[in-house]
Design a protein around this motif. Structure first.
Motif, PDB file in Angstrom:
ATOM      1  N   MET A   1     -50.906 -89.709   7.191  1.00 55.14           N
ATOM      2  CA  MET A   1     -51.838 -88.580   6.913  1.00 55.14           C
ATOM      3  C   MET A   1     -51.546 -87.352   7.645  1.00 55.14           C
ATOM      4  O   MET A   1     -51.423 -87.628   8.908  1.00 55.14           O
ATOM      5  CB  MET A   1     -53.222 -89.245   7.073  1.00 55.14           C
ATOM      6  CG  MET A   1     -54.338 -88.052   6.469  1.00 55.14           C
ATOM      7  SD  MET A   1     -56.095 -88.741   6.557  1.00 55.14           S
ATOM      8  CE  MET A   1     -56.419 -89.366   8.323  1.00 55.14           C
ATOM      9  N   GLU A   2     -51.785 -86.117   7.052  1.00 55.27           N
ATOM     10  CA  GLU A   2     -51.415 -84.786   7.805  1.00 55.27           C
ATOM     11  C   GLU A   2     -53.008 -84.293   7.734  1.00 55.27           C
ATOM     12  O   GLU A   2     -53.533 -83.975   6.643  1.00 55.27           O
ATOM     13  CB  GLU A   2     -50.478 -84.219   7.144  1.00 55.27           C
ATOM     14  CG  GLU A   2     -50.111 -82.889   7.508  1.00 55.27           C
ATOM     15  CD  GLU A   2     -49.270 -82.166   6.791  1.00 55.27           C
ATOM     16  OE1 GLU A   2     -48.598 -81.129   7.091  1.00 55.27           O
ATOM     17  OE2 GLU A   2     -49.340 -82.291   5.519  1.00 55.27           O
TER      18      GLU A   2
ATOM     19  N   VAL B   1     -54.350 -80.097   8.107  1.00 52.47           N
ATOM     20  CA  VAL B   1     -54.119 -78.862   8.246  1.00 52.47           C
ATOM     21  C   VAL B   1     -55.197 -77.971   8.273  1.00 52.47           C
ATOM     22  O   VAL B   1     -56.088 -78.365   7.221  1.00 52.47           O
ATOM     23  CB  VAL B   1     -52.950 -78.379   7.120  1.00 52.47           C
ATOM     24  CG1 VAL B   1     -52.485 -76.908   7.369  1.00 52.47           C
ATOM     25  CG2 VAL B   1     -51.632 -79.284   7.028  1.00 52.47           C
TER      26      VAL B   1
ATOM     27  N   ARG C   1     -49.534 -85.433  16.547  1.00 54.62           N
ATOM     28  CA  ARG C   1     -48.584 -85.613  15.417  1.00 54.62           C
ATOM     29  C   ARG C   1     -49.412 -85.402  14.083  1.00 54.62           C
ATOM     30  O   ARG C   1     -50.542 -85.723  14.011  1.00 54.62           O
ATOM     31  CB  ARG C   1     -48.277 -87.230  15.390  1.00 54.62           C
ATOM     32  CG  ARG C   1     -47.153 -87.637  14.359  1.00 54.62           C
ATOM     33  CD  ARG C   1     -46.287 -88.817  14.586  1.00 54.62           C
ATOM     34  NE  ARG C   1     -45.837 -89.204  13.335  1.00 54.62           N
ATOM     35  CZ  ARG C   1     -46.295 -89.934  12.703  1.00 54.62           C
ATOM     36  NH1 ARG C   1     -47.655 -90.320  12.469  1.00 54.62           N
ATOM     37  NH2 ARG C   1     -45.115 -90.449  11.592  1.00 54.62           N
ATOM     38  N   ASN C   2     -48.742 -84.559  13.014  1.00 54.94           N
ATOM     39  CA  ASN C   2     -49.456 -84.315  11.862  1.00 54.94           C
ATOM     40  C   ASN C   2     -50.578 -83.664  11.923  1.00 54.94           C
ATOM     41  O   ASN C   2     -51.259 -83.728  10.746  1.00 54.94           O
ATOM     42  CB  ASN C   2     -49.436 -85.672  11.084  1.00 54.94           C
ATOM     43  CG  ASN C   2     -48.062 -86.331  10.653  1.00 54.94           C
ATOM     44  OD1 ASN C   2     -47.101 -85.621  10.448  1.00 54.94           O
ATOM     45  ND2 ASN C   2     -48.203 -87.520  10.316  1.00 54.94           N
ATOM     46  N   PHE C   3     -50.551 -82.568  13.037  1.00 48.74           N
ATOM     47  CA  PHE C   3     -51.806 -81.843  13.053  1.00 48.74           C
ATOM     48  C   PHE C   3     -51.383 -80.330  13.183  1.00 48.74           C
ATOM     49  O   PHE C   3     -50.504 -80.185  14.049  1.00 48.74           O
ATOM     50  CB  PHE C   3     -52.641 -82.303  14.211  1.00 48.74           C
ATOM     51  CG  PHE C   3     -53.809 -81.158  14.200  1.00 48.74           C
ATOM     52  CD1 PHE C   3     -55.042 -81.335  13.529  1.00 48.74           C
ATOM     53  CD2 PHE C   3     -53.886 -79.974  15.043  1.00 48.74           C
ATOM     54  CE1 PHE C   3     -56.134 -80.776  13.703  1.00 48.74           C
ATOM     55  CE2 PHE C   3     -54.891 -79.531  15.316  1.00 48.74           C
ATOM     56  CZ  PHE C   3     -56.011 -79.367  14.421  1.00 48.74           C
ATOM     57  N   SER C   4     -51.762 -79.559  12.577  1.00 44.37           N
ATOM     58  CA  SER C   4     -51.536 -78.185  12.619  1.00 44.37           C
ATOM     59  C   SER C   4     -52.667 -77.113  12.586  1.00 44.37           C
ATOM     60  O   SER C   4     -53.543 -77.453  11.619  1.00 44.37           O
ATOM     61  CB  SER C   4     -50.237 -77.660  11.557  1.00 44.37           C
ATOM     62  OG  SER C   4     -50.707 -77.980  10.364  1.00 44.37           O
TER      63      SER C   4
ATOM     64  N   ARG D   1     -48.746 -74.991   2.542  1.00 43.98           N
ATOM     65  CA  ARG D   1     -48.462 -75.495   3.654  1.00 43.98           C
ATOM     66  C   ARG D   1     -48.286 -77.008   4.185  1.00 43.98           C
ATOM     67  O   ARG D   1     -47.585 -77.499   5.032  1.00 43.98           O
ATOM     68  CB  ARG D   1     -49.522 -75.018   4.859  1.00 43.98           C
ATOM     69  CG  ARG D   1     -49.205 -75.325   6.509  1.00 43.98           C
ATOM     70  CD  ARG D   1     -47.958 -74.592   6.923  1.00 43.98           C
ATOM     71  NE  ARG D   1     -48.096 -72.974   6.464  1.00 43.98           N
ATOM     72  CZ  ARG D   1     -48.508 -72.030   7.079  1.00 43.98           C
ATOM     73  NH1 ARG D   1     -49.052 -72.171   8.304  1.00 43.98           N
ATOM     74  NH2 ARG D   1     -48.353 -71.031   6.747  1.00 43.98           N
ATOM     75  N   CYS D   2     -49.107 -77.761   3.432  1.00 52.48           N
ATOM     76  CA  CYS D   2     -48.985 -79.314   3.153  1.00 52.48           C
ATOM     77  C   CYS D   2     -47.859 -79.583   2.864  1.00 52.48           C
ATOM     78  O   CYS D   2     -47.049 -79.121   2.124  1.00 52.48           O
ATOM     79  CB  CYS D   2     -50.137 -79.636   2.648  1.00 52.48           C
ATOM     80  SG  CYS D   2     -51.767 -79.363   3.421  1.00 52.48           S
ATOM     81  N   ARG D   3     -47.385 -81.057   3.161  1.00 49.08           N
ATOM     82  CA  ARG D   3     -46.188 -81.654   2.894  1.00 49.08           C
ATOM     83  C   ARG D   3     -46.581 -83.081   2.141  1.00 49.08           C
ATOM     84  O   ARG D   3     -45.344 -83.547   1.558  1.00 49.08           O
ATOM     85  CB  ARG D   3     -45.251 -81.967   4.007  1.00 49.08           C
ATOM     86  CG  ARG D   3     -44.915 -80.836   4.841  1.00 49.08           C
ATOM     87  CD  ARG D   3     -44.456 -81.115   6.184  1.00 49.08           C
ATOM     88  NE  ARG D   3     -45.522 -81.768   7.050  1.00 49.08           N
ATOM     89  CZ  ARG D   3     -45.190 -82.248   8.222  1.00 49.08           C
ATOM     90  NH1 ARG D   3     -44.008 -82.301   8.756  1.00 49.08           N
ATOM     91  NH2 ARG D   3     -46.125 -82.686   8.996  1.00 49.08           N
ATOM     92  N   GLY D   4     -47.766 -83.497   2.038  1.00 47.63           N
ATOM     93  CA  GLY D   4     -47.926 -84.708   1.441  1.00 47.63           C
ATOM     94  C   GLY D   4     -47.835 -84.905  -0.201  1.00 47.63           C
ATOM     95  O   GLY D   4     -48.005 -83.863  -0.718  1.00 47.63           O
TER      96      GLY D   4
END
Length: 296
Positions: free
Chosen positions: A1-2, A4, A25-28, A48-51
């Motif tokens: 899980m990310e 953003v 990790r996985n936080f922006s 911006r997300c990658r999931g």
């Protein structure tokens, strides 16, 4: 899980709070300067997300404890085409129950969804209630350039996903929408923005749907253009209803969907003010009686 976070103009201590998570990790986190339109900020977030999946979670919305855990498991186990949660509006947290409770899911195909058009259209318009295949919603923004300026692009993406493969609907788990500033609080300050969002943006969604499903588009136009009370409020606030009708006709909206606006365009403002005040008075009495009964 990310996770953003894109801060689009917070005036509180959000930035200082989130700096504590730098390096996780996985936080922006990013702050827009200057701020941008709501829809453009959502598009920026999607890009911006990658999931595989995308959940746009409003900063004033709430879900019960355990919801994120359950959703991650559900996505992993079933790989749905689109996930939608029931919603409940609230003004204070006393009105809602955020305890962890069991969830149930139901698969709906497009015929079932169309038969419940009003309910699903309301859910699709509330972005926190929806979890999209990220590529689906990204495509909706990219394919229709004008939709970058549309506050209901997310609703168009949800209807197209439902039409293409149905939805998984979560029952017993609620997405809570805060209404402390009133319905549609993001757009309430400016009359022109309200008219754009709640009339023209929605009509453009219906016209976009029409390119692939005329029956579904008719249901949408019927709902979006038959709300007398909203149009009365627009006129009382100073909107030019006849100019709105003219613009809708230019968009190709058939006459049969414009009856409610025509009625409002001929009604005197004083009469409309009285009708709105009367409805507000009875709604207030009803709410007070309901609160008294539940409190007792």
């Amino acid at each position: 899980m990310e996770i953003v976070v894109i801060d689009n103009g917070s005036s509180d201590h959000t930035f200082e709070l989130l700096k504590a998570y730098e390096g996780v990790r996985n936080f922006s986190y990013e702050k827009n300067d200057p701020t941008i339109d709501v829809s453009k900020n959502i598009f920026k977030l999607i890009a911006r997300c990658r999931g595989v999946y995308f959940w746009c979670y409003g900063d004033d919305d709430l879900v019960p404890r355990g919801t994120i855990r359950d959703i991650v498991l559900l996505l992993d186990e079933t790989s749905p085409n689109h996930l939608v949660m029931d919603r409940q509006d609230f003004h204070t947290t006393d009105e809602i129950d955020l305890r962890d409770t069991p969830t149930e899911t139901v698969d709906y195909r497009i015929n079932d969804i169309q038969a419940r058009f009003d309910r699903f259209d309301s859910l699709f318009s509330f972005i926190t209630s929806n979890i999209y295949l990220r590529q689906n919603i990204l495509r909706s923004f990219q394919e229709r350039g004008a939709f970058l300026d549309n506050n209901y692009t997310n609703k168009y993406a949800a209807w197209m996903a439902a039409r293409a493969g149905g939805v998984v609907f979560i029952e017993g788990r609620i997405a809570y929408k805060r209404c402390s500033i009133g319905q549609g609080s993001h757009f309430n300050e400016n009359l022109d923005l309200r008219v754009k969002t709640f009339i023209f943006d929605q009509v453009k969604v219906a016209k976009a749907i029409e390119k692939t499903d005329r029956e579904l588009a008719s249901l949408a136009l019927e709902k979006y253009l038959s709300v007398y009370r909203s149009f009365a409020k627009y006129k009382v606030a100073g909107a030019d209803i006849r100019a709105i009708i003219k613009e809708l006709k230019a968009l190709g909206v058939p006459d049969r969907f414009l009856r409610s606006l025509r009625l409002i365009s001929y009604a005197p403002v004083l009469l409309l003010r009285g009708a709105i005040a009367y409805k507000a008075f009875w709604r207030g009495l009803k709410a007070k009686a309901s609160h008294s009964i539940s409190h007792d």
